[in-house]
Design an enzyme around this catalytic site. Sequence first.
Site, PDB file in Angstrom:
ATOM      1  N   GLU A   1       0.821  -1.212   0.000  1.00  0.00           N
ATOM      2  CA  GLU A   1       0.000   0.000   0.000  1.00  0.00           C
ATOM      3  C   GLU A   1       0.856   1.263   0.000  1.00  0.00           C
ATOM      4  O   GLU A   1       0.370   2.355   0.289  1.00  0.00           O
ATOM      5  CB  GLU A   1      -0.958   0.027   1.202  1.00  0.00           C
ATOM      6  CG  GLU A   1      -1.615  -1.295   1.552  1.00  0.00           C
ATOM      7  CD  GLU A   1      -2.548  -1.818   0.470  1.00  0.00           C
ATOM      8  OE1 GLU A   1      -2.680  -1.179  -0.582  1.00  0.00           O
ATOM      9  OE2 GLU A   1      -3.165  -2.882   0.672  1.00  0.00           O
TER      10      GLU A   1
ATOM     11  N   ASP B   1      -1.196  -1.567 -10.286  1.00  0.00           N
ATOM     12  CA  ASP B   1      -1.425  -2.976 -10.003  1.00  0.00           C
ATOM     13  C   ASP B   1      -1.397  -3.752 -11.311  1.00  0.00           C
ATOM     14  O   ASP B   1      -2.040  -3.350 -12.299  1.00  0.00           O
ATOM     15  CB  ASP B   1      -2.782  -3.182  -9.331  1.00  0.00           C
ATOM     16  CG  ASP B   1      -2.806  -2.697  -7.901  1.00  0.00           C
ATOM     17  OD1 ASP B   1      -1.742  -2.675  -7.261  1.00  0.00           O
ATOM     18  OD2 ASP B   1      -3.902  -2.341  -7.419  1.00  0.00           O
TER      19      ASP B   1
END
Length: 493
Positions: free
Chosen positions: A190, A329
Amino acid sequence: MSTNPEGTFCLVLHSHLPWLPHHGSWPVGEEWLYQAWAHSYLPVANLLRRFAEEGRRDVLTLGVTPVLAAQLDDPYALRTFHEWLGHWQLRALQASTLWRSDEVLRDLAAAEYLAATSAQEDFETTWRHGFSPLLRSLVDSEVLELIGGPLTHPFQPLLDERIRSFALRTGLDDTELRIGHRPEGIWAPECGYAPGMEDGYAAAGVRRFLVDGPSLHGDTAAARPVGSSDVVCFGRDLEVTYRVWSPKAGYPGHAHYRDFHTWAHEVGLKASRVTGKQIAPQDKAPYDPALAAETVRLHVKDFVDTVVARLRALREQHGRPSLVVAAFDTELFGHWWHEGPAWLEGVLRALPEAGVRVSTLRGALEAGHLGAPVDLPASSWGSGKDWRVWDGEQVADMVEANAALQRRLLALTAPALRDPVLDLAVNEAMLALSSDWAFMVTKDSAADYARRRARVHTERFDALAQGKKGVPLPLDDRVFGHLDARLLLRPDR
């Protein structure tokens, strides 16, 4: 420094899913893994193989979390994914029958069948022994730089320092065991950072990591040493990255692209294009591959033009060639955005033609893109660029439960000899501490599933740690066979 006049571009892909085998199927669970595997991991790996065969080097930086690598090597997951690919073929055949009177949908069903067949053939050959042999060959070819991360993708700022160190070191160990290379860089889960974490990185042998652009106040034109350490951080350039994907907009939302959220439920396929944001699912237009392909070409050009303009502006500002880091991602390309792999290939081929040096994070440092030291604030890449997604009011109970779990974990007594049950207990604690559960709750994305997963792993840890008789060993979730609890409980080992 590179002789390319425009500067350097680094693409960083972060590949991660929480542990999903044996934890449900639809709509959340193994299906999530298989969709990402079929539509993202296979095509991205194929793209990298093609670049390697062409002799390309340092094309991109690829992060693969240990918990994802474990799934892509897991015998059960390999077997069941093979079955899933067969079912995909059958669904496409059924669609061709149901849609035979509609030429557009019939052609779409035929294309879907060919895609499923190609994926199955690829899986049965290239992937038959799991992901690690394939990934090792790509690393050895130097087509990519591999970066790693902590075991189960925990939000590191909320971890006790001992647990944080254990998760990172054991995660790097796992990658080295699978690939034969120990990563020097990590994608911090994150992009979570707390001041002082660079010291732990240095101790673990990590030399570089990712932060989000606002952590550097948008000054992402070079890597920066953190504090007084030799560890450097790279910031995502949001001006460029957000052209593709942002909290509000980006290429995948274009009307011509395949709609991720709309299903033809009778066959389990996505037959519609986005059409419009306010269009009801039943009113969306059929997907048109030719229309989508033309839009991909336009978006490749737009992105390349954006990168070139950004590099020129940075060069004018700093007086030297600069760096742009775009990070996403991996699952965006193919899974969330059907056309993503084609766009990715187009961009990576077009940028060098536009005079941009395409490289890895390691290559950017070798090219001299290193700025002055910086003190980073507590930060993440989540909402608000702070910790609220993983430490906010909506998940306060989970944060408290995780803190209590860590206290119980560290209170365990280290055995003299390795204890398989204690190893399993620590394995369960690591699964409970995954950052995914809080993210899914805060974002209201399968929140019930996430809370259940966190609770199940915590309860299993307690049962194993307390040595309760008759407790079945969670062997299906024995993710890391090399995990040695003594390395956490006796850090001097």
